[in-house]
Design an enzyme around this catalytic site. Structure first.
Site, PDB file in Angstrom:
ATOM      1  N   THR A 235      34.505  27.478  48.265  1.00 45.34           N
ATOM      2  CA  THR A 235      35.873  27.921  48.571  1.00 45.34           C
ATOM      3  C   THR A 235      36.511  26.975  49.587  1.00 45.34           C
ATOM      4  O   THR A 235      35.809  26.339  50.361  1.00 45.34           O
ATOM      5  CB  THR A 235      35.785  29.344  49.168  1.00 45.34           C
ATOM      6  OG1 THR A 235      35.386  30.229  48.125  1.00 45.34           O
ATOM      7  CG2 THR A 235      37.084  29.821  49.772  1.00 45.34           C
ATOM      8  N   ARG A 263      36.337  41.164  39.230  1.00 42.98           N
ATOM      9  CA  ARG A 263      35.860  41.145  40.635  1.00 42.98           C
ATOM     10  C   ARG A 263      36.807  40.329  41.533  1.00 42.98           C
ATOM     11  O   ARG A 263      37.252  39.255  41.189  1.00 42.98           O
ATOM     12  CB  ARG A 263      34.459  40.534  40.672  1.00 42.98           C
ATOM     13  CG  ARG A 263      33.828  40.438  42.073  1.00 42.98           C
ATOM     14  CD  ARG A 263      34.001  39.058  42.672  1.00 42.98           C
ATOM     15  NE  ARG A 263      33.248  38.914  43.921  1.00 42.98           N
ATOM     16  CZ  ARG A 263      33.388  37.878  44.757  1.00 42.98           C
ATOM     17  NH1 ARG A 263      34.248  36.925  44.480  1.00 42.98           N
ATOM     18  NH2 ARG A 263      32.681  37.807  45.853  1.00 42.98           N
ATOM     19  N   ILE A 264      37.106  40.880  42.686  1.00 46.89           N
ATOM     20  CA  ILE A 264      37.916  40.201  43.693  1.00 46.89           C
ATOM     21  C   ILE A 264      37.050  40.023  44.937  1.00 46.89           C
ATOM     22  O   ILE A 264      36.412  40.979  45.380  1.00 46.89           O
ATOM     23  CB  ILE A 264      39.160  41.059  44.074  1.00 46.89           C
ATOM     24  CG1 ILE A 264      39.988  41.435  42.829  1.00 46.89           C
ATOM     25  CG2 ILE A 264      40.018  40.343  45.108  1.00 46.89           C
ATOM     26  CD1 ILE A 264      40.611  40.294  42.097  1.00 46.89           C
ATOM     27  N   GLY A 265      37.056  38.837  45.483  1.00 51.12           N
ATOM     28  CA  GLY A 265      36.269  38.582  46.697  1.00 51.12           C
ATOM     29  C   GLY A 265      37.096  38.762  47.951  1.00 51.12           C
ATOM     30  O   GLY A 265      38.160  39.386  47.936  1.00 51.12           O
ATOM     31  N   THR A 286      34.533  31.779  54.392  1.00 57.25           N
ATOM     32  CA  THR A 286      33.882  31.383  53.140  1.00 57.25           C
ATOM     33  C   THR A 286      32.453  31.903  53.136  1.00 57.25           C
ATOM     34  O   THR A 286      31.768  31.863  54.163  1.00 57.25           O
ATOM     35  CB  THR A 286      33.882  29.863  52.946  1.00 57.25           C
ATOM     36  OG1 THR A 286      33.169  29.578  51.727  1.00 57.25           O
ATOM     37  CG2 THR A 286      33.261  29.107  54.102  1.00 57.25           C
ATOM     38  N   GLY A 289      31.527  37.046  49.477  1.00 52.91           N
ATOM     39  CA  GLY A 289      32.728  37.834  49.733  1.00 52.91           C
ATOM     40  C   GLY A 289      32.534  39.318  49.945  1.00 52.91           C
ATOM     41  O   GLY A 289      33.213  39.936  50.771  1.00 52.91           O
TER      42      GLY A 289
HETATM   43  N1  ASP Z   1      34.165  34.046  49.583  1.00 54.79           N
HETATM   44  C1  ASP Z   1      34.294  33.664  48.217  1.00 54.79           C
HETATM   45  C2  ASP Z   1      34.189  34.885  47.357  1.00 54.79           C
HETATM   46  O1  ASP Z   1      33.346  35.713  47.621  1.00 54.79           O
HETATM   47  C3  ASP Z   1      33.294  32.663  47.791  1.00 54.79           C
HETATM   48  C4  ASP Z   1      33.180  31.457  48.685  1.00 54.79           C
HETATM   49  O2  ASP Z   1      33.511  31.511  49.846  1.00 54.79           O
HETATM   50  O3  ASP Z   1      32.758  30.402  48.203  1.00 54.79           O
HETATM   51  O4  ASP Z   1      34.912  35.007  46.418  1.00 54.79           O
END
Ligand code: ASP
Length: 373
Positions: A235, A263-265, A286, A289
């Site tokens: 991310t 799915r939503i992070g 990051t 999530g």
């Molecule tokens: N935080 C992001 C998610 O869970 C993934 C990431 O940080 O790479 O969607």
């Protein structure tokens, strides 16, 4: 005579109390006037980020991340290291130039993230990870620390630069968060760049999906398993303080490999993936999530500063190294980048590495990936 004496003593006491009251009142007033005169110049200077004699300090700074995870020297080729370093540099210099020229932290955050979204190296925009069904679905958010205004969008498939959509949601819509096809309709109406879904696809992210779906040990895997622990999350995010004293933060992602059911992070969730408040700090997260949402990570850092008086460094450490790992039996892994209102920058992570870079007002650049920066 006895009564007369008592009345006289009473009267004297009453007059002396009144006199003390008056003295006290005027003392407070004087004190207040004195204080405000005394601190006025300093307060004004802090507000305008200038020194007391009026010289501009041009206090501004910018910090970015390109994802946290199992990034280590053993698994990173020197060529890849150069590639990542160059892209992180290009991105942060984009934002730095905007800030140096007196631009806003919001513009710096947005344009910096655009560079990372356009690079297939990261899990945002082009190069986003694949869902269980083999699609690329993007989540993003941006926050203005001055107004506490926000914009976010989730699950879009055709908007080339998702962070631009988040910005448009904030600036041009009466809402703060849009999802899926509705968000795409709004993006089209706003004239944002629309691309074919295939634009986002990369071979390396396709391979990661296959690996997660067919783990060597045949365990059912949802997002993540030991077989792919060498792959980072990827991310991207940015936090900036501009010359006007305003903080902003933004985050953009394809989410997590093999995600399903819409799915939503944390990345589009204000308070979890992104937070900015001129009174405290600007944060972009990051990592895994689900745990960042449960821990309200970005806001928690701000709250520890606001209510407990912790410094940005102390608050970030407490949340990332202490609170977050406890939420999911150690699965709460990842990191944050953040700036406080004085321009102090923090990059805190509990994973082996995090792609990251900082630049201060003097133009000093720091790029890092592994733990030992
Ligand atoms: N935080 C992001 C998610 O869970 C993934 C990431 O940080 O790479 O969607």
């Amino acid at each position: 005579m006895k009564n007369f004496t008592l009345i006289l003593v009473g009267l004297l006491l009453f007059t002396s109390c009144k006199k003390n009251d008056k003295l006290l009142d005027s003392d407070i007033k004087e004190e207040r006037i004195y204080k405000s005169e005394e601190v006025k110049k300093t307060e004004e200077a802090i507000k305008n980020k200038t020194t007391i004699d009026g010289d501009s300090q041009n206090l501004f700074s910018i910090v970015i991340h390109g994802g946290a995870g199992y990034i280590n020297r053993e698994t990173m080729s020197p060529e890849k290291e150069v590639e990542y370093t160059q892209k992180l540099e290009e991105a942060i210099k984009t934002g730095y130039t905007i800030l140096k020229n007196g631009g806003t932290s919001l513009d710096a955050v947005q344009k910096t993230i655009n560079v990372l979204e356009d690079s297939p190296l990261f899990n945002a925009g082009k190069g986003a990870v694949f869902t269980h069904e083999g699609r690329n679905e993007h989540d993003t958010s941006i926050m203005d620390g001055k107004t506490l205004n926000v914009g976010a969008s989730t699950g879009t498939r055709i908007v080339k630069n998702p962070i631009n959509l988040a910005r448009a949601v904030m600036d041009k819509s009466p809402h703060v968060m849009l999802s899926g096809r509705g968000a795409e309709t709004f993006a089209k109406e706003q004239g944002l760049e629309i691309v074919d879904p295939s634009y986002f696809s990369t071979e390396s992210k396709k391979k990661t999906l296959e690996q997660v779906k067919n783990p060597k040990d045949n365990k059912v895997s949802v997002f993540y398993n030991e077989d792919i622990k060498n792959s980072k999350f990827g991310t991207v995010g940015c936090a900036a303080l501009d010359k006007h004293g305003n903080l902003a933060a933004g985050t953009s992602t394809g989410g997590m490999t093999n995600k399903r059911w819409g799915r939503i992070g944390d990345s589009p969730i204000i308070g979890a993936g992104t937070y900015a408040n001129n009174n405290t700090c600007a944060v972009s997260s990051t990592g895994w999530g689900e745990y960042f949402i449960r821990g309200m990570v970005a806001y928690d850092i701000s709250a520890l500063m606001e209510y407990k008086g912790l410094t940005l460094k102390e608050a970030s450490k407490e949340v990332i190294q202490n609170k977050l790992p406890k939420i999911g039996d150690g699965k709460g892994n990842g990191g944050i980048i953040a700036i406080d209102k004085k321009g102090n920058m923090v990059m805190e992570f509990n994973t082996p590495g995090m792609f990251r870079a900082t630049m201060n007002a003097q133009g000093e650049l720091n790029v890092g990936m592994f733990k030992e920066l």
